[in-house]
Design an enzyme around this catalytic site. Structure first.
Site, PDB file in Angstrom:
ATOM      1  N   GLY A  55       0.790  -1.230   0.000  1.00  0.00           N
ATOM      2  CA  GLY A  55       0.000   0.000   0.000  1.00  0.00           C
ATOM      3  C   GLY A  55       0.820   1.276   0.000  1.00  0.00           C
ATOM      4  O   GLY A  55       0.373   2.301   0.489  1.00  0.00           O
ATOM      5  N   SER A  56       2.014   1.227  -0.603  1.00  0.00           N
ATOM      6  CA  SER A  56       2.817   2.459  -0.613  1.00  0.00           C
ATOM      7  C   SER A  56       2.128   3.540  -1.443  1.00  0.00           C
ATOM      8  O   SER A  56       2.264   4.737  -1.164  1.00  0.00           O
ATOM      9  CB  SER A  56       4.228   2.184  -1.136  1.00  0.00           C
ATOM     10  OG  SER A  56       4.189   1.765  -2.474  1.00  0.00           O
ATOM     11  N   ASN A  57       1.362   3.145  -2.441  1.00  0.00           N
ATOM     12  CA  ASN A  57       0.649   4.139  -3.243  1.00  0.00           C
ATOM     13  C   ASN A  57      -0.548   4.711  -2.500  1.00  0.00           C
ATOM     14  O   ASN A  57      -0.835   5.897  -2.605  1.00  0.00           O
ATOM     15  CB  ASN A  57       0.240   3.553  -4.593  1.00  0.00           C
ATOM     16  CG  ASN A  57       1.443   3.399  -5.492  1.00  0.00           C
ATOM     17  OD1 ASN A  57       1.937   4.372  -6.045  1.00  0.00           O
ATOM     18  ND2 ASN A  57       1.968   2.184  -5.591  1.00  0.00           N
ATOM     19  N   ARG A 107      -5.889  -8.611  -8.614  1.00  0.00           N
ATOM     20  CA  ARG A 107      -7.013  -9.482  -8.900  1.00  0.00           C
ATOM     21  C   ARG A 107      -7.704  -8.918 -10.149  1.00  0.00           C
ATOM     22  O   ARG A 107      -7.896  -7.711 -10.247  1.00  0.00           O
ATOM     23  CB  ARG A 107      -7.944  -9.416  -7.683  1.00  0.00           C
ATOM     24  CG  ARG A 107      -9.126 -10.296  -7.678  1.00  0.00           C
ATOM     25  CD  ARG A 107      -9.788 -10.208  -6.309  1.00  0.00           C
ATOM     26  NE  ARG A 107      -8.995 -10.858  -5.273  1.00  0.00           N
ATOM     27  CZ  ARG A 107      -9.062 -12.149  -4.983  1.00  0.00           C
ATOM     28  NH1 ARG A 107      -9.899 -12.925  -5.610  1.00  0.00           N
ATOM     29  NH2 ARG A 107      -8.296 -12.665  -4.039  1.00  0.00           N
ATOM     30  N   HIS A 158      -0.336   1.034 -13.152  1.00  0.00           N
ATOM     31  CA  HIS A 158       0.435  -0.106 -13.672  1.00  0.00           C
ATOM     32  C   HIS A 158       1.908   0.299 -13.810  1.00  0.00           C
ATOM     33  O   HIS A 158       2.202   1.390 -14.331  1.00  0.00           O
ATOM     34  CB  HIS A 158      -0.114  -0.546 -15.031  1.00  0.00           C
ATOM     35  CG  HIS A 158       0.601  -1.746 -15.562  1.00  0.00           C
ATOM     36  ND1 HIS A 158       0.370  -3.026 -15.080  1.00  0.00           N
ATOM     37  CD2 HIS A 158       1.567  -1.862 -16.498  1.00  0.00           C
ATOM     38  CE1 HIS A 158       1.170  -3.874 -15.709  1.00  0.00           C
ATOM     39  NE2 HIS A 158       1.902  -3.197 -16.564  1.00  0.00           N
TER      40      HIS A 158
HETATM   41  C1  GRF Z   1       2.494  -0.852  -7.861  1.00  0.00           C
HETATM   42  O1  GRF Z   1       3.765  -1.028  -8.434  1.00  0.00           O
HETATM   43  C2  GRF Z   1       1.436  -0.797  -8.932  1.00  0.00           C
HETATM   44  O2  GRF Z   1       1.887  -0.284 -10.139  1.00  0.00           O
HETATM   45  C3  GRF Z   1       1.068  -2.249  -9.108  1.00  0.00           C
HETATM   46  O3  GRF Z   1       1.158  -2.795  -7.822  1.00  0.00           O
HETATM   47  C4  GRF Z   1       2.095  -2.074  -7.045  1.00  0.00           C
HETATM   48  C5  GRF Z   1       1.432  -1.707  -5.753  1.00  0.00           C
HETATM   49  O4  GRF Z   1       2.324  -1.272  -4.787  1.00  0.00           O
HETATM   50  N1  GRF Z   1      -0.220  -2.372  -9.727  1.00  0.00           N
HETATM   51  P1  GRF Z   1       1.828  -0.735  -3.388  1.00  0.00           P
HETATM   52  O5  GRF Z   1       0.998  -1.822  -2.713  1.00  0.00           O
HETATM   53  O6  GRF Z   1       1.008   0.510  -3.618  1.00  0.00           O
HETATM   54  O7  GRF Z   1       3.067  -0.446  -2.610  1.00  0.00           O
END
Ligand code: GRF
Length: 193
Positions: A11-13, A93, A111
């Protein structure tokens, strides 16, 4: 703009989005819920840190797609949240037309490659092994075809001679953390206009 984040991993994003929100850099967007399809997903912890509701939602019966009872549960739960935008941030998923149609035009995905190159699993490794000199990441609308929906924005990352797969991956993730909150902020402003 009400935002629901779906994820499966660290979940770093999601963290980058919540940080932007805290910094007042998410436009008119507000994250109202984080949902994970893995009970131990790190993404759930960010909810606590940033005071945003976060919950595990059982995606059964399938392992790699959202269909059947799990799909029903996700559609029902997410509908109740009345989202204007659903952000797939590492949701590992495949989502199917029923879910996509329930939230038509409101689902975006992140992505880790410059689509249409290297769709599917391990976009970073695919680009690295192919030897490209410029890689990056993409935010796109979700359609029934995996990683093929209309592209909203991209960020490029140069692969330098001294890079390793690890340093390249770190640069792509850093680019993702900048790009995704920006795209959400921009969408929130466009939708209000
Ligand atoms: C990211 O690299 C995104 O592009 C891919 O999954 C990864 C998720 O990373 N779809 P995080 O869980 O947000 O750290």
């Amino acid at each position: 703009m009400r935002v629901v984040i779906l994820g499966s991993g660290t979940g770093s994003n999601a963290k980058a989005i919540l940080q932007a929100q805290g910094d007042g850099a998410l436009g008119n967007a507000e994250v109202v819920q984080i949902i994970a399809d893995q009970p131990a997903a790190g993404i759930l912890r960010h909810g606590k840190t940033f005071n945003v509701p976060a919950r595990y939602l059982d995606p059964a019966p399938f392992k790699t797609k959202l269909e059947g009872a799990g799909e029903d549960l996700y559609i029902e739960t997410v509908s109740e949240l009345k989202p204007d935008l659903i952000v797939l941030a590492g949701f590992m998923r495949v989502i199917k037309p029923r879910f996509i149609n329930a939230f038509a035009g409101k689902i975006i995905n992140l992505h880790p490659s410059l689509l249409p190159s290297f769709p599917g699993l391990d976009g970073i490794g695919q680009a690295w092994r192919r030897g490209v000199k410029v890689g990056g990441c993409t935010v796109h609308y979700v359609t029934a075809e995996v990683d093929a929906g209309p592209i909203i924005d991209q960020a490029s990352v140069r692969i330098e001679p001294e890079d390793t797969l690890e340093t390249y991956a770190a640069k792509v993730h850093a680019a993702e953390h900048r790009l995704l909150p920006l795209v959400i902020a921009r969408l929130s402003q466009q939708r209000q206009a």
